[in-house]
Structure formats: structure tokens, C-alpha cells
Design an enzyme around this catalytic site. Structure first.
Site, PDB file in Angstrom:
ATOM      1  N   LEU A   1      22.739   3.356 -15.278  1.00 35.08           N
ATOM      2  CA  LEU A   1      21.703   3.121 -14.682  1.00 35.08           C
ATOM      3  C   LEU A   1      21.493   3.044 -13.229  1.00 35.08           C
ATOM      4  O   LEU A   1      22.693   2.565 -12.659  1.00 35.08           O
ATOM      5  CB  LEU A   1      21.035   1.787 -15.460  1.00 35.08           C
ATOM      6  CG  LEU A   1      21.305   1.558 -16.808  1.00 35.08           C
ATOM      7  CD1 LEU A   1      21.060   0.084 -17.133  1.00 35.08           C
ATOM      8  CD2 LEU A   1      20.375   2.597 -17.598  1.00 35.08           C
TER       9      LEU A   1
ATOM     10  N   GLY B   1      25.416   1.462  -0.132  1.00 37.44           N
ATOM     11  CA  GLY B   1      25.800   0.256  -0.525  1.00 37.44           C
ATOM     12  C   GLY B   1      25.400  -0.177  -1.969  1.00 37.44           C
ATOM     13  O   GLY B   1      25.523   0.651  -2.672  1.00 37.44           O
TER      14      GLY B   1
ATOM     15  N   CYS C   1      27.284  -1.277  -7.077  1.00 36.48           N
ATOM     16  CA  CYS C   1      27.984  -0.457  -7.916  1.00 36.48           C
ATOM     17  C   CYS C   1      29.156   0.338  -6.977  1.00 36.48           C
ATOM     18  O   CYS C   1      30.408   0.309  -6.989  1.00 36.48           O
ATOM     19  CB  CYS C   1      27.308   0.314  -8.493  1.00 36.48           C
ATOM     20  SG  CYS C   1      26.254  -0.681  -9.757  1.00 36.48           S
TER      21      CYS C   1
END
Ligand code: UGA
Length: 444
Positions: free
Chosen positions: A156, A263, A266
Site C-alpha cells: 500500500l 522519505g 518505508c
């Protein structure tokens, strides 16, 4: 299907809500009392497009409920998802303590269960290869329940998570059990776009696929960021190059945007983890190290360029920072390039006036009153020596830059995301510096 989701953070809540929306009966377990109260009152604790409405709808329909305790929530479960955080430790390795705690609680909750219907326990948290195998061993040692562990990484993106869940490009299932695989197929059936997008493999392949996907995307960004240096050195234009590269179908147009660096919660953590995952098999990954180094270098490069081209000393200069979130359409500031760049500016004794459509409350927790917080870009730009754009919010593209220039001390703009057109900025009377594109310099 009766599904229990342990951990209602970002991934857990999106998973719970979306599974309820395709007809499953879902129970979310959340340990944080404040967050649990918010969820039980039907409110969504995070900012994510479409999520709040869908969540309310599913709660009202009785398909989505929340509890604080694992044992009652797994009593009737046919499947359990582990969606707890796997944050980085200070040394970049993965902290699996939340997962271990959740597994221990699950073992406790399953004490009364002997045999019975097979129940998949699905690891959705991003975990290093070998973790699902270990979880399986623990569950087999500590319970007598009929359990099969599945690794099911999530892909996601913040800002489009609901859409990504309901229209996935692929669903990756790591399991050694054909029965668990069939149950996963049934669970996801309404959202499977094409039969070939449902992929089954062993645990380690699924676990590693998640890290490889994020590292591959981060590598593309770092590669293009490296190219911005060459473009600036030779007077080339990264945007023209990006279009040309993207038309090669072997390369494709996605994740080729240069800027101040990636950034988020994840990419930085997963790329850093991959360095350690490589080391665990005796491999020193120069490739992964390069992705990390280019990303951090891009932030310092942006700052140095700002200092060099500001046209006055950085000390006591007033800099308007537009954009604090790690990307547009989110209030998330985790590992946002804005954190590093504001820190560099403050360390150099500049005055920072910052704005963002969503992320000011979160960034206030980092910088407090060391930064002046402004509701909108015009207020932040008033009397500024320069504007620095650090997030690609679309609203920054549609401003009247003649009006922005009129309120600034000097019309100088550093565009860290290549949001604006150099021609337009030239017409508005700006000195304009972007990433990997020729500067618009009023003094030339
Ligand atoms: C990323 C992945 O895209 C998802 O597939 C993955 O599921 C998710 O991490 C995760 O592991 O949970 P996300 O962190 O939400 O999703 O954000 P992205 O849209 O991928 O952007 C990450 C960073 O890269 C942002 O700072 C963004 O500004 C930057 N970026 C993105 C660029 O600098 N250039 C680009 O061309 C694209």
C-alpha cells in the site's frame, strides 16, 4: 470469513476496513487505549483518503468491530492477521519485539484450542526473511491449534492505500501449505484483478519480495537523484531526460522523479534493513549502501545550494519552507527530507517559517517554537529571503507567483521537488533553482 487483525496501525486499519468492505466479518485488536477508544467511537485516527468514510460505513454495517484483547478477538476467528509495527532499531536492524509480543499473546489465546479447523496466521508486517519460519516454529511449539503461517506483504502507498488494497497489482502469498493458500485465495477473491496477479511462493521469497520492491523503487529515485548532479554540472534537464527514459517500456515512467530525496516510514527503513539482511548471509551490499548515501547526500546538496545561491549570508536569513510531509496528500512526516533540511537551516542560524496543508501538527512536535508555523504559503513567504519547496503539494503549483514575489524580500525560490516551470518562474521575476534543471538566474 471471520478475520481478526492484531494491530490497528496504518496497515492493520486499512486491511481491516477493506476486508470488511468486501464482506468479511472483521475484528481489529488495538492495545493503545486512546486509539482503541477513538476506533470504537467510529473515528479514524489517521489521515488517509477514503479510509474514514469506509471505516464508519463498515462499523455501522456491523462488519467491523474493535477490541483491546487478543483472546476474545481470536475465539471465533477463521484467520488471524499480524499487522504490528516492525520499526528500525537505531542500528538499522528490524525491531521484531512487537511481532514477538503479538505471537506470544496469540499463543496464550489459543491455549484452549486443540486441532480443529486449520487457521492461517498471516504475517502482514514487513519482516526479514526467516521470520515467518520462526513464527511458525513458535506457534507449533507453544500451541496445539491447527495453524499454518502465511507471509503476505503489503504494497500500500500512503494516500492511495484503500484503492491499492481494493485494486492490487499483485497479492503475494508465502506459505508452505496448499490449504492456507486456498483460504487466502478465497479471502482475497473479490479484489483479485487477474488470476496471474495472485502469486504463491515460499516464506522467504515473500518476505524478501517486499524489501526488494521498496529497494528497487528507492534505487530508481536515487539513480535519478544522482543524475540531477550530472544535469546541473553539464547544463542538462532532468525532466526532459525523465520523459525520454520513461518512454522506454523496459524502464517505465514511474519513480523517476528527482528531488530532495525519498522519505516516509518505508523506503528509508526497508533499504537500511536490506543492508543488514545482506550482511546476515555474509554479503556487504555496495548497491544498497549507494542508495542510502545518494539519498542522504541529496538533502545536504539542496541545503548547500541554498546557502551558495541565497545571495546573502544564511545567518539570520528568513527562509520560508513550503511542505513538511514526506510526500503530498499525507500528514506523515516520518523520515521526511523537510526534517533534515529544517535542522540544517536552524543549525546555520536561519529563521524558518514553515507551512504545510496537513503536517504542521506533526512537525510542531519535532521543532516546537524554533520554527514559526504559518497557515498558508503566502504568510510563510512574507518578507522571506527565499522559499524552499520540500513537498510536492499540487496547491503550490497553482499560486500566482507574481503575488508571491511581491510579498518577499527577494524573489528567490529553491524547488526541491521540481514542482514549478522555470519559464513561468522567469516570467514572475523569480530567481529559481530546482533539482537537475538549469537555474533561472536574474543576475545573468
Ligand atoms: C512505499 C511504496 O511505494 C509502497 O508500495 C509500499 O507498500 C510502502 O512504501 C510500504 O512499504 O508500506 P509510501 O512510503 O507510501 O509507499 O510512499 P511512495 O509514494 O512510494 O513515496 C516514497 C517517497 O519517495 C516519498 O518521499 C516520495 O516523495 C519519494 N518519491 C517517489 C520520489 O522522490 N520520486 C518519485 O519518483 C517517487
Amino acid at each position: 470469513m471471520e478475520v481478526t487483525i492484531i494491530g490497528c496501525g496504518y496497515v492493520g486499519l486499512v486491511t481491516a476496513t477493506c476486508l470488511a468492505s468486501i464482506g468479511h466479518m472483521v475484528r481489529g485488536v488495538e492495545k493503545d487505549a486512546q486509539k482503541l477508544k477513538t476506533l470504537q467511537e467510529g473515528h479514524c485516527p489517521i489521515f488517509e483518503a477514503m479510509l474514514a468514510d469506509l471505516m464508519k460505513e463498515q462499523c455501522r454495517a456491523g462488519r467491523l468491530r474493535f477490541a483491546g484483547d487478543v483472546s476474545s478477538a481470536v475465539r471465533d476467528a477463521e484467520m488471524v492477521f499480524l499487522c504490528v509495527g516492525s520499526p528500525p532499531k537505531p542500528d538499522g536492524t528490524v525491531d521484531l519485539s512487537y511481532l514477538d509480543d503479538a505471537v506470544a499473546e496469540l499463543c496464550e489465546a489459543l491455549q484452549g484450542r486443540i486441532g480443529g479447523h486449520m487457521m492461517p496466521v498471516v504475517v502482514k508486517s514487513t519482516v526479514p526473511p526467516g521470520t515467518s519460519r520462526r513464527v511458525s516454529r513458535i506457534l507449533r511449539e507453544k500451541t496445539k491449534a491447527n495453524i499454518e503461517v502465511v507471509d503476505n506483504p503489503e504494497f500500500l502507498r500512503e494516500g492511495s492505500a484503500v484503492k491499492d488494497f481494493l485494486e492490487p497489482e499483485r497479492i503475494v502469498i508465502g506459505t508452505e501449505s496448499p490449504d492456507a493458500m486456498r483460504m487466502m485465495r478465497r479471502l482475497y477473491d473479490p479484489v483479485i484483478q487477474r488470476p496471474e496477479s495472485f502469486l504463491t511462493m515460499n516464506w522467504e521469497s515473500a518476505e524478501l519480495t517486499k524489501y526488494a520492491a521498496n529497494a528497487m523503487l528507492a534505487a530508481r529515485i536515487s539513480f535519478m537523484n544522482e543524475m540531477t548532479i550530472l544535469c546541473e554540472g553539464y547544463g542538462a534537464d532532468i525532466e526532459a531526460m525523465r520523459q525520454a527514459l520513461g518512454l522506454d517500456h523496459r524502464i517505465g515512467p514511474w519513480f523517476l522523479k528527482g528531488g530532495v530525496g525519498y522519505g516516509g516510514s518505508c523506503f528509508p527503513k526497508d533499504v537500511a534493513a536490506l543492508e543488514h539482511i545482506s550482511r546476515n548471509v555474509g554479503h556487504e551490499s555496495l548497491f544498497v549502501r549507494a542508495i542510502l548515501a545518494v539519498n542522504s547526500g541529496q538533502k545536504t546538496r539542496f541545503f548547500r545550494k541554498l546557502v551558495a545561491k541565497l545571495g546573502r549570508p544564511i545567518q539570520q536569513a528568513q527562509i520560508a519552507v513550503w511542505g513538511l510531509a514526506f510526500k503530498a496528500e499525507t500528514d506523515d512526516i516520518r523520515e521526511s527530507p523537510a526534517i533534515d533540511i529544517i535542522r540544517y537551516l536552524l543549525d546555520a542560524q536561519a529563521y524558518v517559517r514553515a507551512t504545510d496543508p496537513k503536517a504542521i501538527p506533526n512537525m510542531k512536535r519535532v521543532f516546537g517554537d524554533r520554527v514559526e508555523w504559518c497557515e498558508d504559503p503566502m504568510t510563510a513567504a512574507a518578507d522571506a529571503d527565499a522559499v524552499a519547496i520540500l513537498t510536492d503539494w499540487p496547491q503550490y503549483c497553482t499560486l500566482s507567483y507574481e503575488k508571491v514575489a511581491a510579498v518577499m524580500k527577494r524573489p528567490v525560490l529553491f524547488d526541491g521537488r521540481n514542482c514549478l516551470h522555470p519559464e513561468m518562474m522567469k516570467e514572475a521575476g523569480f530567481e529559481y533553482h530546482s533539482m537537475g534543471r538549469p537555474a533561472v538566474d536574474r543576475r545573468v
